[in-house]
Design a protein around this motif. Structure first.
Motif, PDB file in Angstrom:
ATOM      1  N   ARG A 231      49.382  60.934 -20.513  1.00 56.88           N
ATOM      2  CA  ARG A 231      48.235  61.622 -19.474  1.00 56.88           C
ATOM      3  C   ARG A 231      47.249  61.424 -20.713  1.00 56.88           C
ATOM      4  NH1 ARG A 231      46.947  63.128 -15.041  1.00 56.88           N
ATOM      5  NH2 ARG A 231      49.592  62.785 -14.321  1.00 56.88           N
ATOM      6  N   VAL A 232      45.753  61.349 -19.894  1.00 60.22           N
ATOM      7  CA  VAL A 232      44.520  61.531 -20.401  1.00 60.22           C
ATOM      8  C   VAL A 232      43.374  61.862 -20.324  1.00 60.22           C
ATOM      9  CG1 VAL A 232      44.264  59.482 -22.810  1.00 60.22           C
ATOM     10  CG2 VAL A 232      43.108  59.514 -20.319  1.00 60.22           C
ATOM     11  N   GLN A 233      43.121  63.276 -20.628  1.00 59.67           N
ATOM     12  CA  GLN A 233      41.164  63.879 -19.293  1.00 59.67           C
ATOM     13  C   GLN A 233      40.420  63.660 -20.461  1.00 59.67           C
ATOM     14  OE1 GLN A 233      43.758  67.885 -17.875  1.00 59.67           O
ATOM     15  NE2 GLN A 233      41.891  68.414 -18.259  1.00 59.67           N
ATOM     16  N   LEU A 234      39.642  63.437 -20.005  1.00 55.53           N
ATOM     17  CA  LEU A 234      38.099  63.173 -20.393  1.00 55.53           C
ATOM     18  C   LEU A 234      36.931  63.513 -20.064  1.00 55.53           C
ATOM     19  CD1 LEU A 234      39.066  58.932 -21.575  1.00 55.53           C
ATOM     20  CD2 LEU A 234      39.836  60.965 -22.827  1.00 55.53           C
ATOM     21  N   TYR A 235      36.334  63.871 -20.696  1.00 55.40           N
ATOM     22  CA  TYR A 235      34.789  64.387 -20.395  1.00 55.40           C
ATOM     23  C   TYR A 235      33.206  63.303 -20.044  1.00 55.40           C
ATOM     24  CZ  TYR A 235      37.641  68.655 -19.239  1.00 55.40           C
ATOM     25  OH  TYR A 235      38.909  69.185 -18.853  1.00 55.40           O
ATOM     26  N   LEU A 236      32.769  63.138 -19.553  1.00 54.11           N
ATOM     27  CA  LEU A 236      31.863  62.118 -20.249  1.00 54.11           C
ATOM     28  C   LEU A 236      30.368  62.763 -18.917  1.00 54.11           C
ATOM     29  CD1 LEU A 236      33.377  58.709 -19.926  1.00 54.11           C
ATOM     30  CD2 LEU A 236      31.868  60.115 -21.795  1.00 54.11           C
ATOM     31  N   PRO A 237      29.618  63.001 -19.347  1.00 54.25           N
ATOM     32  CA  PRO A 237      27.832  63.511 -18.806  1.00 54.25           C
ATOM     33  C   PRO A 237      28.191  62.644 -16.364  1.00 54.25           C
ATOM     34  CG  PRO A 237      27.315  62.306 -20.860  1.00 54.25           C
ATOM     35  CD  PRO A 237      28.987  62.180 -21.104  1.00 54.25           C
ATOM     36  N   ALA A 238      27.798  63.877 -16.117  1.00 56.93           N
ATOM     37  CA  ALA A 238      27.945  62.577 -14.778  1.00 56.93           C
ATOM     38  C   ALA A 238      27.220  62.171 -14.520  1.00 56.93           C
ATOM     39  CB  ALA A 238      27.880  64.464 -13.688  1.00 56.93           C
ATOM     40  N   ASP A 239      25.626  61.982 -15.155  1.00 53.96           N
ATOM     41  CA  ASP A 239      24.651  60.776 -15.069  1.00 53.96           C
ATOM     42  C   ASP A 239      24.903  59.738 -14.530  1.00 53.96           C
ATOM     43  OD1 ASP A 239      22.990  63.430 -15.217  1.00 53.96           O
ATOM     44  OD2 ASP A 239      22.302  63.121 -16.391  1.00 53.96           O
ATOM     45  N   HIS A 240      26.154  59.199 -16.111  1.00 54.17           N
ATOM     46  CA  HIS A 240      27.143  58.352 -16.234  1.00 54.17           C
ATOM     47  C   HIS A 240      27.061  57.712 -14.777  1.00 54.17           C
ATOM     48  CE1 HIS A 240      24.615  57.837 -20.322  1.00 54.17           C
ATOM     49  NE2 HIS A 240      25.553  58.650 -20.791  1.00 54.17           N
ATOM     50  N   PHE A 241      27.436  58.569 -14.087  1.00 55.38           N
ATOM     51  CA  PHE A 241      28.947  57.856 -12.652  1.00 55.38           C
ATOM     52  C   PHE A 241      27.730  58.661 -11.586  1.00 55.38           C
ATOM     53  CE2 PHE A 241      31.181  58.745 -17.240  1.00 55.38           C
ATOM     54  CZ  PHE A 241      31.861  57.603 -16.058  1.00 55.38           C
ATOM     55  N   PRO A 242      26.638  57.853 -11.507  1.00 56.92           N
ATOM     56  CA  PRO A 242      26.331  58.429 -10.292  1.00 56.92           C
ATOM     57  C   PRO A 242      27.267  58.805  -8.606  1.00 56.92           C
ATOM     58  CG  PRO A 242      25.403  56.740 -10.931  1.00 56.92           C
ATOM     59  CD  PRO A 242      26.625  56.963 -12.009  1.00 56.92           C
ATOM     60  N   GLY A 243      27.883  57.297  -8.821  1.00 59.93           N
ATOM     61  CA  GLY A 243      29.076  57.155  -7.251  1.00 59.93           C
ATOM     62  C   GLY A 243      29.887  58.512  -7.487  1.00 59.93           C
ATOM     63  N   VAL A 244      30.073  58.788  -8.740  1.00 57.82           N
ATOM     64  CA  VAL A 244      31.279  59.856  -8.146  1.00 57.82           C
ATOM     65  C   VAL A 244      30.106  60.770  -7.728  1.00 57.82           C
ATOM     66  CG1 VAL A 244      33.248  61.491  -9.930  1.00 57.82           C
ATOM     67  CG2 VAL A 244      32.201  59.085 -10.268  1.00 57.82           C
ATOM     68  N   THR A 245      29.229  61.485  -8.482  1.00 54.92           N
ATOM     69  CA  THR A 245      28.333  62.359  -7.951  1.00 54.92           C
ATOM     70  C   THR A 245      28.225  62.437  -6.630  1.00 54.92           C
ATOM     71  OG1 THR A 245      26.752  62.285 -10.427  1.00 54.92           O
ATOM     72  CG2 THR A 245      26.298  63.670  -8.939  1.00 54.92           C
ATOM     73  N   VAL A 246      27.515  61.629  -5.658  1.00 51.91           N
ATOM     74  CA  VAL A 246      26.986  61.377  -4.910  1.00 51.91           C
ATOM     75  C   VAL A 246      28.593  61.479  -3.543  1.00 51.91           C
ATOM     76  CG1 VAL A 246      26.417  60.119  -3.091  1.00 51.91           C
ATOM     77  CG2 VAL A 246      25.131  60.028  -5.046  1.00 51.91           C
ATOM     78  N   ALA A 247      29.531  60.857  -4.423  1.00 45.95           N
ATOM     79  CA  ALA A 247      30.752  60.866  -3.728  1.00 45.95           C
ATOM     80  C   ALA A 247      31.513  62.622  -3.969  1.00 45.95           C
ATOM     81  CB  ALA A 247      31.996  60.659  -3.672  1.00 45.95           C
ATOM     82  N   ALA A 248      31.786  63.406  -5.354  1.00 47.16           N
ATOM     83  CA  ALA A 248      31.999  64.843  -5.018  1.00 47.16           C
ATOM     84  C   ALA A 248      30.999  65.594  -4.394  1.00 47.16           C
ATOM     85  CB  ALA A 248      31.863  65.016  -6.621  1.00 47.16           C
ATOM     86  N   GLU A 249      29.235  65.412  -4.261  1.00 49.98           N
ATOM     87  CA  GLU A 249      28.906  66.678  -3.081  1.00 49.98           C
ATOM     88  C   GLU A 249      28.900  65.751  -1.912  1.00 49.98           C
ATOM     89  OE1 GLU A 249      24.770  65.016  -5.164  1.00 49.98           O
ATOM     90  OE2 GLU A 249      24.039  66.648  -7.338  1.00 49.98           O
ATOM     91  N   ARG A 250      29.865  64.535  -1.684  1.00 51.08           N
ATOM     92  CA  ARG A 250      29.387  64.873  -0.438  1.00 51.08           C
ATOM     93  C   ARG A 250      30.508  65.238   0.239  1.00 51.08           C
ATOM     94  NH1 ARG A 250      28.305  57.874   0.569  1.00 51.08           N
ATOM     95  NH2 ARG A 250      26.084  58.574   0.016  1.00 51.08           N
TER      96      ARG A 250
END
Length: 326
Positions: A231-250
Motif C-alpha cells: 500500500r501507498v498513501q500519497l498527497y498532492l495539491p488538489a489543483d492538479h486534480f480538478p475532476g477529483v475536486t469537482v466529484a468530491a464536492e458533488r
C-alpha cells in the motif's frame, strides 16, 4: 537509491487522520491465487486528474510441471480488463483469457486452453478502474486548510512470498520540473507528500516522465512476505486534480442534501405522530374526565343524602308505639 519523501502526518487534523485510517481498514486488498510459484510482481499505475487509473500487472511465474494460469482477486475498485498476454519459456507471446470466476475474482489463463512449462513465464495484463469512485482517491485538507488529494491504494496481495514487488505511479496531471531523474527536494516542490510508514517501508525514486514531463514515482520492496500488502498513501495539491475536486464536492453536496432530507423526513414523522397521537390522548382524557365527573357527582349526592339513610344518627329518636290490649 533510497529517497525519503517529506511527511505531513503531523499537519493533518485528528479527524482527517481517523477518516483516512478507517478508509484503509475498509478497503484492504484481497489475495490472488495461483498454481505455480511466483517470483516477482511489478505494477504500473497511471492516474489522471479525474481519479481514473490504468493499472498494469507483470507477474513472473515458475513451474516444474505445467501451468495454465492463476486467480486474480482483491482489487478494491471495479476493474474493467483490457488486453493481456504471457511470454512463455520458448519466447512465444500467447494472449490471455480473463473471465469472472465468482464475486471479486477472475480466472487469468492462456487463451485456447494452452499450457506451458516447465520453466518461467511472465504474465502481463491491464485494466481500467475509477479509483475516485471507489474512495481510493479523495479530497482532503491539512491543518492549515490547504486542499489536497490523497491516493490510498494497494495492489492485490499474493498468497506466497515474492522476491520483490515494485509499484510505479505516474501522475499525468502533475507537472515535473524536468525530464529524467529528480531529487526528493524537487518532488517535494511539486507538492508530493507521503505518510511516514511509506518512507520506512519502500525504496523510493522519482522522475520526470514524458514530454512535457509529469511526475513519476517508484516504490520498491525486496523479500515481500506472503499476503503482505504494498500500500501507498500519497498527497498532492488538489489543483492538479480538478475532476477529483469537482466529484468530491458533488458527493459532499449530495450527502448534505441527503442528510437534510432525512432530517426533514424525521421531523415529518414526529409531526404526523403528534397529529395522530395527541387527538387520541385528548379523547382519552375527555372520556376519563367525564367518568370522573360522574363519579364525583354521585359521591356528592351520596354525601348530601347520607343523614337520611343512617340509623345511628345523633338526633334520632325511636318512634312512640301505641300499645293495644286484647
Amino acid at each position: 537509491r533510497r529517497q525519503r519523501q517529506m511527511c505531513i502526518r503531523d499537519r493533518f487534523t485528528p479527524l482527517t487522520r481517523g477518516l483516512l485510517a478507517a478508509a484503509l481498514l475498509i478497503v484492504g486488498s484481497g489475495v490472488a491465487h495461483a498454481q505455480g510459484s511466483l517470483e516477482w510482481v511489478e505494477v504500473g499505475l497511471v492516474l489522471d486528474g479525474a481519479g481514473s487509473a490504468r493499472i498494469t500487472y507483470q507477474a513472473r511465474w515458475r513451474t516444474a510441471g505445467t501451468m495454465h494460469g492463476f486467480y486474480f482477486q482483491g482489487e478494491a475498485a471495479e476493474p474493467r480488463f483490457r488486453e493481456g498476454h504471457a511470454e512463455l519459456p520458448d519466447g512465444r507471446q500467447v494472449p490471455l483469457s480473463i473471465t469472472p470466476a465468482g464475486s471479486d475474482r477472475w480466472d487469468v489463463v492462456l487463451a485456447e486452453g494452452e499450457a506451458w512449462g516447465p520453466g518461467e513465464a511472465t504474465y502481463t495484463f491491464s485494466y481500467d478502474a475509477d479509483l475516485a469512485a471507489a474512495g481510493l482517491v479523495d479530497l482532503t485538507e491539512n491543518a492549515e486548510g490547504e486542499r489536497l488529494v490523497v491516493l490510498s491504494w494497494a495492489p492485490v496481495q499474493w498468497d506466497e512470498p515474492l522476491g520483490h514487488e515494485t509499484l510505479v505511479a505516474i501522475f499525468t496531471s502533475v507537472p515535473a520540473p524536468r525530464a529524467g531523474e529528480i531529487s526528493l527536494e524537487e518532488a517535494s516542490e511539486v507538492g508530493l507528500r507521503t505518510e511516514p510508514w511509506v518512507n520506512q517501508r519502500y525504496l523510493i525514486t522519482y522522475r520526470g516522465e514524458g514530454d512535457p514531463p509529469v511526475l513519476w514515482a517508484r516504490f520498491h520492496q525486496d523479500q515481500v512476505a506472503a499476503r503482505q500488502d504494498h500500500r501507498v498513501q500519497l498527497y498532492l495539491p488538489a489543483d492538479h486534480f480538478p475532476g477529483v475536486t469537482v466529484a468530491a464536492e458533488r458527493r459532499r453536496a449530495a450527502a448534505a442534501v441527503a442528510a437534510e432530507r432525512q432530517q426533514a423526513e424525521a421531523r415529518d414523522r414526529v409531526r404526523r405522530r403528534a397529529f395522530t397521537v395527541l387527538p387520541l390522548l385528548l379523547l382519552v382524557a375527555l372520556v376519563t374526565l367525564g367518568i370522573t365527573s360522574r363519579k364525583l357527582k354521585g359521591l356528592a349526592r351520596a354525601y348530601t343524602t347520607a343523614p337520611d339513610v343512617l340509623w345511628e344518627r345523633d338526633d334520632w329518636e325511636p318512634p312512640r308505639l301505641r300499645l293495644q290490649t286484647f
